[in-house]
Write a protein that holds these residues in place. Structure first.
Motif, PDB file in Angstrom:
ATOM      1  N   SER A  17       0.684  -1.568   0.297  1.00 39.61           N
ATOM      2  CA  SER A  17       0.058   0.278   0.118  1.00 39.61           C
ATOM      3  C   SER A  17       0.876   1.402   0.323  1.00 39.61           C
ATOM      4  O   SER A  17       1.785   0.921   0.589  1.00 39.61           O
ATOM      5  N   LEU A  18       0.485   2.435  -0.715  1.00 39.22           N
ATOM      6  CA  LEU A  18       1.393   3.699  -0.505  1.00 39.22           C
ATOM      7  C   LEU A  18       0.032   4.249  -0.470  1.00 39.22           C
ATOM      8  O   LEU A  18      -1.659   4.114  -0.765  1.00 39.22           O
ATOM      9  N   ARG A  19      -0.147   5.920   0.134  1.00 36.71           N
ATOM     10  CA  ARG A  19      -1.290   6.343   0.485  1.00 36.71           C
ATOM     11  C   ARG A  19      -0.532   8.405  -0.823  1.00 36.71           C
ATOM     12  O   ARG A  19       0.831   8.518   0.502  1.00 36.71           O
ATOM     13  N   LEU A  20      -0.860   8.855  -1.369  1.00 37.11           N
ATOM     14  CA  LEU A  20      -0.020   9.769  -2.096  1.00 37.11           C
ATOM     15  C   LEU A  20      -0.827  10.531  -1.428  1.00 37.11           C
ATOM     16  O   LEU A  20      -2.554  11.212  -0.958  1.00 37.11           O
ATOM     17  N   SER A  21      -0.406  12.409  -1.147  1.00 33.71           N
ATOM     18  CA  SER A  21      -1.211  13.705  -0.844  1.00 33.71           C
ATOM     19  C   SER A  21      -1.076  14.437  -1.925  1.00 33.71           C
ATOM     20  O   SER A  21      -0.239  14.773  -2.222  1.00 33.71           O
ATOM     21  N   CYS A  22      -1.485  14.827  -2.201  1.00 33.30           N
ATOM     22  CA  CYS A  22      -1.677  16.443  -2.435  1.00 33.30           C
ATOM     23  C   CYS A  22      -2.188  17.671  -1.636  1.00 33.30           C
ATOM     24  O   CYS A  22      -3.539  17.850  -1.731  1.00 33.30           O
ATOM     25  N   ALA A  23      -1.286  18.284  -1.743  1.00 29.36           N
ATOM     26  CA  ALA A  23      -1.726  19.874  -1.512  1.00 29.36           C
ATOM     27  C   ALA A  23      -2.301  20.644  -1.965  1.00 29.36           C
ATOM     28  O   ALA A  23      -1.320  21.123  -3.028  1.00 29.36           O
ATOM     29  N   ALA A  24      -3.449  21.360  -2.247  1.00 28.02           N
ATOM     30  CA  ALA A  24      -3.567  23.029  -2.617  1.00 28.02           C
ATOM     31  C   ALA A  24      -4.091  23.932  -2.560  1.00 28.02           C
ATOM     32  O   ALA A  24      -4.464  24.199  -1.096  1.00 28.02           O
ATOM     33  N   SER A  25      -3.610  24.318  -3.144  1.00 29.45           N
ATOM     34  CA  SER A  25      -3.552  25.849  -2.225  1.00 29.45           C
ATOM     35  C   SER A  25      -3.862  27.233  -3.866  1.00 29.45           C
ATOM     36  O   SER A  25      -3.871  27.236  -5.207  1.00 29.45           O
ATOM     37  N   GLY A  26      -4.070  28.255  -3.477  1.00 29.06           N
ATOM     38  CA  GLY A  26      -3.715  29.398  -4.909  1.00 29.06           C
ATOM     39  C   GLY A  26      -5.332  29.487  -4.734  1.00 29.06           C
ATOM     40  O   GLY A  26      -5.891  31.252  -5.157  1.00 29.06           O
ATOM     41  N   ARG A  27      -6.019  29.178  -4.012  1.00 33.58           N
ATOM     42  CA  ARG A  27      -8.206  29.650  -4.725  1.00 33.58           C
ATOM     43  C   ARG A  27      -8.934  29.049  -3.953  1.00 33.58           C
ATOM     44  O   ARG A  27      -8.315  27.832  -3.015  1.00 33.58           O
ATOM     45  N   THR A  28      -9.744  28.994  -3.390  1.00 27.32           N
ATOM     46  CA  THR A  28     -11.389  28.214  -2.758  1.00 27.32           C
ATOM     47  C   THR A  28     -10.809  26.993  -4.685  1.00 27.32           C
ATOM     48  O   THR A  28     -11.939  27.723  -5.164  1.00 27.32           O
ATOM     49  N   PHE A  29     -11.417  26.166  -3.517  1.00 26.03           N
ATOM     50  CA  PHE A  29     -12.197  24.665  -4.311  1.00 26.03           C
ATOM     51  C   PHE A  29     -13.363  24.452  -4.618  1.00 26.03           C
ATOM     52  O   PHE A  29     -13.532  22.921  -4.625  1.00 26.03           O
ATOM     53  N   GLY A  30     -14.331  24.827  -4.047  1.00 25.98           N
ATOM     54  CA  GLY A  30     -15.629  24.474  -3.886  1.00 25.98           C
ATOM     55  C   GLY A  30     -15.881  24.027  -4.823  1.00 25.98           C
ATOM     56  O   GLY A  30     -16.919  23.815  -4.917  1.00 25.98           O
ATOM     57  N   ASN A  31     -16.054  24.402  -6.029  1.00 25.39           N
ATOM     58  CA  ASN A  31     -16.823  24.041  -7.589  1.00 25.39           C
ATOM     59  C   ASN A  31     -16.080  23.266  -8.270  1.00 25.39           C
ATOM     60  O   ASN A  31     -16.478  23.024  -9.155  1.00 25.39           O
ATOM     61  N   TYR A  32     -14.839  22.660  -7.785  1.00 25.81           N
ATOM     62  CA  TYR A  32     -13.770  22.189  -8.178  1.00 25.81           C
ATOM     63  C   TYR A  32     -13.761  20.719  -8.344  1.00 25.81           C
ATOM     64  O   TYR A  32     -14.808  20.185  -7.202  1.00 25.81           O
ATOM     65  N   VAL A  33     -13.286  20.397  -9.569  1.00 26.48           N
ATOM     66  CA  VAL A  33     -13.567  19.023  -8.912  1.00 26.48           C
ATOM     67  C   VAL A  33     -11.606  18.772  -8.986  1.00 26.48           C
ATOM     68  O   VAL A  33     -11.104  18.869 -10.039  1.00 26.48           O
ATOM     69  N   LEU A  34     -11.521  17.889  -8.208  1.00 27.55           N
ATOM     70  CA  LEU A  34      -9.605  17.130  -8.037  1.00 27.55           C
ATOM     71  C   LEU A  34      -9.779  16.098  -8.758  1.00 27.55           C
ATOM     72  O   LEU A  34     -10.210  14.272  -7.466  1.00 27.55           O
ATOM     73  N   GLY A  35      -8.698  15.501  -9.712  1.00 24.84           N
ATOM     74  CA  GLY A  35      -8.586  14.150  -9.079  1.00 24.84           C
ATOM     75  C   GLY A  35      -7.045  13.695  -9.516  1.00 24.84           C
ATOM     76  O   GLY A  35      -6.212  14.790  -9.556  1.00 24.84           O
ATOM     77  N   TRP A  36      -7.221  12.340  -9.975  1.00 25.11           N
ATOM     78  CA  TRP A  36      -5.337  11.861 -10.285  1.00 25.11           C
ATOM     79  C   TRP A  36      -5.539  11.058 -11.484  1.00 25.11           C
ATOM     80  O   TRP A  36      -6.598  10.282 -11.520  1.00 25.11           O
ATOM     81  N   PHE A  37      -4.359  11.346 -11.947  1.00 24.76           N
ATOM     82  CA  PHE A  37      -4.094  10.569 -13.566  1.00 24.76           C
ATOM     83  C   PHE A  37      -2.909   9.850 -12.823  1.00 24.76           C
ATOM     84  O   PHE A  37      -2.044  10.256 -12.457  1.00 24.76           O
ATOM     85  N   ARG A  38      -2.527   9.179 -14.573  1.00 26.00           N
ATOM     86  CA  ARG A  38      -1.429   8.424 -13.485  1.00 26.00           C
ATOM     87  C   ARG A  38      -1.521   8.180 -15.528  1.00 26.00           C
ATOM     88  O   ARG A  38      -1.469   7.945 -16.602  1.00 26.00           O
ATOM     89  N   GLN A  39       0.682   8.173 -15.605  1.00 23.69           N
ATOM     90  CA  GLN A  39       1.304   7.999 -17.424  1.00 23.69           C
ATOM     91  C   GLN A  39       2.329   6.750 -16.691  1.00 23.69           C
ATOM     92  O   GLN A  39       3.568   7.148 -16.070  1.00 23.69           O
ATOM     93  N   ALA A  40       2.614   5.611 -17.726  1.00 25.92           N
ATOM     94  CA  ALA A  40       2.754   5.159 -17.616  1.00 25.92           C
ATOM     95  C   ALA A  40       4.372   4.957 -18.541  1.00 25.92           C
ATOM     96  O   ALA A  40       3.509   6.142 -19.607  1.00 25.92           O
ATOM     97  N   PRO A  41       5.308   4.264 -18.620  1.00 24.66           N
ATOM     98  CA  PRO A  41       5.975   4.917 -20.221  1.00 24.66           C
ATOM     99  C   PRO A  41       6.007   4.424 -20.928  1.00 24.66           C
ATOM    100  O   PRO A  41       5.112   2.438 -21.042  1.00 24.66           O
ATOM    101  N   ARG A  42       5.275   5.563 -22.009  1.00 24.69           N
ATOM    102  CA  ARG A  42       5.039   4.637 -23.622  1.00 24.69           C
ATOM    103  C   ARG A  42       3.698   4.509 -23.161  1.00 24.69           C
ATOM    104  O   ARG A  42       2.598   3.988 -24.033  1.00 24.69           O
ATOM    105  N   LYS A  43       3.229   5.296 -22.262  1.00 21.97           N
ATOM    106  CA  LYS A  43       1.230   4.893 -22.665  1.00 21.97           C
ATOM    107  C   LYS A  43       0.942   6.197 -22.197  1.00 21.97           C
ATOM    108  O   LYS A  43       1.268   7.424 -22.537  1.00 21.97           O
ATOM    109  N   GLU A  44      -0.351   6.173 -22.633  1.00 22.43           N
ATOM    110  CA  GLU A  44      -1.064   7.640 -22.390  1.00 22.43           C
ATOM    111  C   GLU A  44      -1.417   8.172 -20.943  1.00 22.43           C
ATOM    112  O   GLU A  44      -2.067   7.489 -20.695  1.00 22.43           O
ATOM    113  N   ARG A  45      -1.507   9.431 -20.634  1.00 21.41           N
ATOM    114  CA  ARG A  45      -2.002   9.307 -19.052  1.00 21.41           C
ATOM    115  C   ARG A  45      -3.320   8.948 -19.329  1.00 21.41           C
ATOM    116  O   ARG A  45      -4.711   8.943 -19.816  1.00 21.41           O
TER     117      ARG A  45
END
Length: 124
Positions: A17-45
């Motif tokens: 197991s691993l836990r990733l964190s994403c610290a967000a700053s610079g605005r309020t995110f009330g109407n936003y979506v926050l997501g995680w994407f990944r990209q492996a070598p030679r593959k699309e995001r």
């Protein structure tokens, strides 16, 4: 200026197991979506998971359902990705993204802001 800073990547054995964190700053995110994407070598995001910041509702890629959990802490302005039962095919650079979506939640072009990414490597 919106900033997204990921942390928590690393090397883990298959089944771990691993836990990733994403610290967000610079605005309020009330109407936003926050997501995680990944990209492996030679593959699309690839879309992994996302959370609607205000409502807290979530969405997952089929490949990670039941193994990954996305959550957010409104006080700390942080999004987490808990990854369990990791497989070698989960190896990729994982990036956090934020956007005010008008289209598909799985489309990376819907997200305006991106972090620098963090490497996750799962050994067999």
């Amino acid at each position: 200026q919106v900033q997204l800073v990921e942390s928590g990547g690393g090397l883990v054995q298959a089944g771990g197991s691993l836990r990733l964190s994403c610290a967000a700053s610079g605005r309020t995110f009330g109407n936003y979506v926050l997501g995680w994407f990944r990209q492996a070598p030679r593959k699309e995001r690839e879309f992994v998971a996302a959370v609607y910041w205000s409502a807290g509702s979530t969405r997952y890629a089929d490949s990670v359902k039941g193994r990954f959990t996305i959550s957010r802490d409104n006080v700390k302005n942080t999004v987490y990705l808990q990854m369990n039962s990791l497989k070698p095919e989960d190896t990729a650079v994982y990036s956090c993204a934020a956007g005010f979506l008008v289209g598909a939640i799985t489309n990376p072009r819907e997200y305006s802001y991106w972090g620098q990414g963090t490497q996750v490597t799962v050994s067999s």
